[in-house]
Scaffold this motif. Structure first.
Motif, short mmCIF file in Angstrom:
data_model
loop_
_atom_site.label_atom_id
_atom_site.label_comp_id
_atom_site.label_asym_id
_atom_site.label_seq_id
_atom_site.Cartn_x
_atom_site.Cartn_y
_atom_site.Cartn_z
N ALA A 88 10.72 -6.16 10.21
CA ALA A 88 11.03 -5.14 11.22
C ALA A 88 10.14 -5.25 12.45
O ALA A 88 10.28 -4.47 13.38
N GLY A 89 9.18 -6.20 12.46
CA GLY A 89 8.29 -6.36 13.60
C GLY A 89 7.04 -5.52 13.53
O GLY A 89 6.24 -5.54 14.47
N ARG A 90 6.85 -4.77 12.46
CA ARG A 90 5.64 -3.98 12.31
C ARG A 90 4.48 -4.90 11.94
O ARG A 90 4.65 -5.88 11.22
N THR A 91 3.29 -4.57 12.45
CA THR A 91 2.10 -5.39 12.22
C THR A 91 1.15 -4.69 11.27
O THR A 91 1.05 -3.45 11.27
N PHE A 92 0.45 -5.49 10.48
CA PHE A 92 -0.51 -4.99 9.51
C PHE A 92 -1.74 -5.89 9.55
O PHE A 92 -1.66 -7.06 9.93
N THR A 93 -2.87 -5.34 9.15
CA THR A 93 -4.15 -6.06 9.16
C THR A 93 -4.67 -6.18 7.74
O THR A 93 -4.66 -5.21 6.98
N LEU A 94 -5.14 -7.38 7.43
CA LEU A 94 -5.67 -7.68 6.11
C LEU A 94 -7.02 -8.36 6.26
O LEU A 94 -7.19 -9.23 7.11
N ILE A 123 2.41 -14.70 10.13
CA ILE A 123 1.01 -14.43 10.46
C ILE A 123 0.83 -14.57 11.97
O ILE A 123 1.17 -15.60 12.55
N LEU A 124 0.29 -13.53 12.60
CA LEU A 124 0.13 -13.51 14.05
C LEU A 124 -1.22 -14.06 14.49
O LEU A 124 -1.30 -14.91 15.36
N THR A 125 -2.31 -13.56 13.91
CA THR A 125 -3.64 -14.00 14.31
C THR A 125 -4.52 -14.15 13.08
O THR A 125 -4.29 -13.54 12.04
N THR A 132 0.81 -1.22 0.00
CA THR A 132 0.00 0.00 0.00
C THR A 132 0.84 1.26 0.00
O THR A 132 0.29 2.36 -0.05
N GLY A 133 2.14 1.15 0.08
CA GLY A 133 3.01 2.32 0.08
C GLY A 133 4.46 1.91 0.20
O GLY A 133 4.78 0.74 0.43
N PRO A 134 5.37 2.85 0.06
CA PRO A 134 6.79 2.50 0.12
C PRO A 134 7.24 2.03 1.49
O PRO A 134 8.25 1.36 1.61
N ALA A 135 6.49 2.40 2.57
CA ALA A 135 6.90 2.02 3.92
C ALA A 135 6.33 0.68 4.35
O ALA A 135 6.61 0.22 5.45
N THR A 136 5.50 0.07 3.52
CA THR A 136 4.88 -1.20 3.88
C THR A 136 5.88 -2.33 3.75
O THR A 136 6.54 -2.46 2.71
N GLY A 137 6.00 -3.16 4.81
CA GLY A 137 6.94 -4.26 4.78
C GLY A 137 6.35 -5.50 4.17
O GLY A 137 5.14 -5.67 4.07
N VAL A 138 7.22 -6.39 3.77
CA VAL A 138 6.80 -7.66 3.19
C VAL A 138 6.40 -8.60 4.32
O VAL A 138 7.13 -8.76 5.29
N PRO A 139 5.23 -9.25 4.27
CA PRO A 139 4.80 -10.14 5.36
C PRO A 139 5.71 -11.36 5.45
O PRO A 139 6.03 -11.99 4.45
N VAL A 158 -6.78 -11.07 9.15
CA VAL A 158 -5.44 -11.63 9.31
C VAL A 158 -4.50 -10.51 9.74
O VAL A 158 -4.44 -9.46 9.09
N VAL A 159 -3.80 -10.73 10.83
CA VAL A 159 -2.78 -9.79 11.31
C VAL A 159 -1.41 -10.44 11.09
O VAL A 159 -1.16 -11.54 11.58
N TYR A 160 -0.54 -9.76 10.33
CA TYR A 160 0.78 -10.30 10.03
C TYR A 160 1.85 -9.27 10.37
O TYR A 160 1.56 -8.09 10.58
N ALA A 161 3.09 -9.74 10.43
CA ALA A 161 4.23 -8.89 10.76
C ALA A 161 5.27 -8.99 9.66
O ALA A 161 5.37 -10.01 8.96
N ASP A 162 6.06 -7.91 9.52
CA ASP A 162 7.15 -7.92 8.56
C ASP A 162 8.47 -8.17 9.29
O ASP A 162 8.48 -8.47 10.49
#
Length: 218
Positions: free
Chosen positions: A154-160, A113-115, A103-110, A148-152
């Protein structure tokens, strides 16, 4: 024209070059068809009275008498209930795949998967009578969302959010004088992140000549 060429059509477009990553989720579905009937039920009820200090005596304490009992009055209440006339179920699996799209240049690659959570289950049921006879087809149409909540790295979390799309199950029931109730239970069975590998193109198959013999008869 290559997509790197300066053109009006390519202005404002973002191109992602790299390996493809898919988020896959396996979901288990359980649909229960219940034929219910409204009824009334008589049940015994016991009134609870407030206890005052010294009202309940413990054995061994002053004032305790062997064989003494405390009685509570009983009464009968009439409540509304539901009677189950018939019940059956259907189970199925649903496999959801969502390609990773940044979604942007700062988004990390998953990478993990956390939850995996099921949300917004919307069930609908109806009865389709079969003629002749007392049978009917119970149809359940439903949909839901998978969060789905996943992490890249760097440890950042994202929701899908993954959409199940329209789902459907049916069963033959005997409704008699009852009505249909549909219960849908959804559970995440597993999830993973994969990167499909596209095999490199190999050499073309060798050419094999084909020989034909023609025979004529006079």
């Amino acid at each position: 024209m290559p997509f790197t060429a300066p053109s009006v059509a390519n202005k404002g477009n973002l191109f992602r070059i790299g390996p493809r990553i898919d988020i896959q989720v396996a979901v288990g579905e359980l649909v229960t068809f219940n034929i219910l009937q409204d009824t009334l039920m008589l049940i015994p009820a016991r009134e609870l009275q407030p206890v005052r200090p010294g009202q309940l005596l413990v054995p061994g304490w002053p004032g305790w008498q062997e064989g003494a009992r405390q009685t509570f009055p009983y009464r009968v209440e009439l409540i509304a209930a539901k009677r189950v006339l018939a019940s059956t179920w259907r189970a199925d699996d649903n496999f959801l795949v969502r390609p990773y799209i940044p979604t942007g240049p700062a988004t990390g690659v998953p990478v993990k998967i956390l939850t995996c959570t099921i949300k917004n289950i919307v069930p609908q049921g109806r009865l389709l009578p079969l003629s002749p006879g007392d049978q009917a087809i119970a149809v359940a149409c439903y949909s839901y969302e998978v969060e789905v909540v996943y992490a890249d790295r760097a440890g950042r979390t994202f929701t899908l959010i993954l959409q199940s799309g329209p789902r459907r199950q049916q069963a033959v029931v005997y409704p008699a004088s009852g009505y249909l109730e549909v219960n849908v239970t959804i559970q995440c069975l597993g999830s993973r992140i994969i990167s499909p590998v596209v095999p490199p193109p190999g050499p073309p198959p060798p050419y094999k000549p084909l020989r034909l013999w023609l025979e004529t008869r006079v």
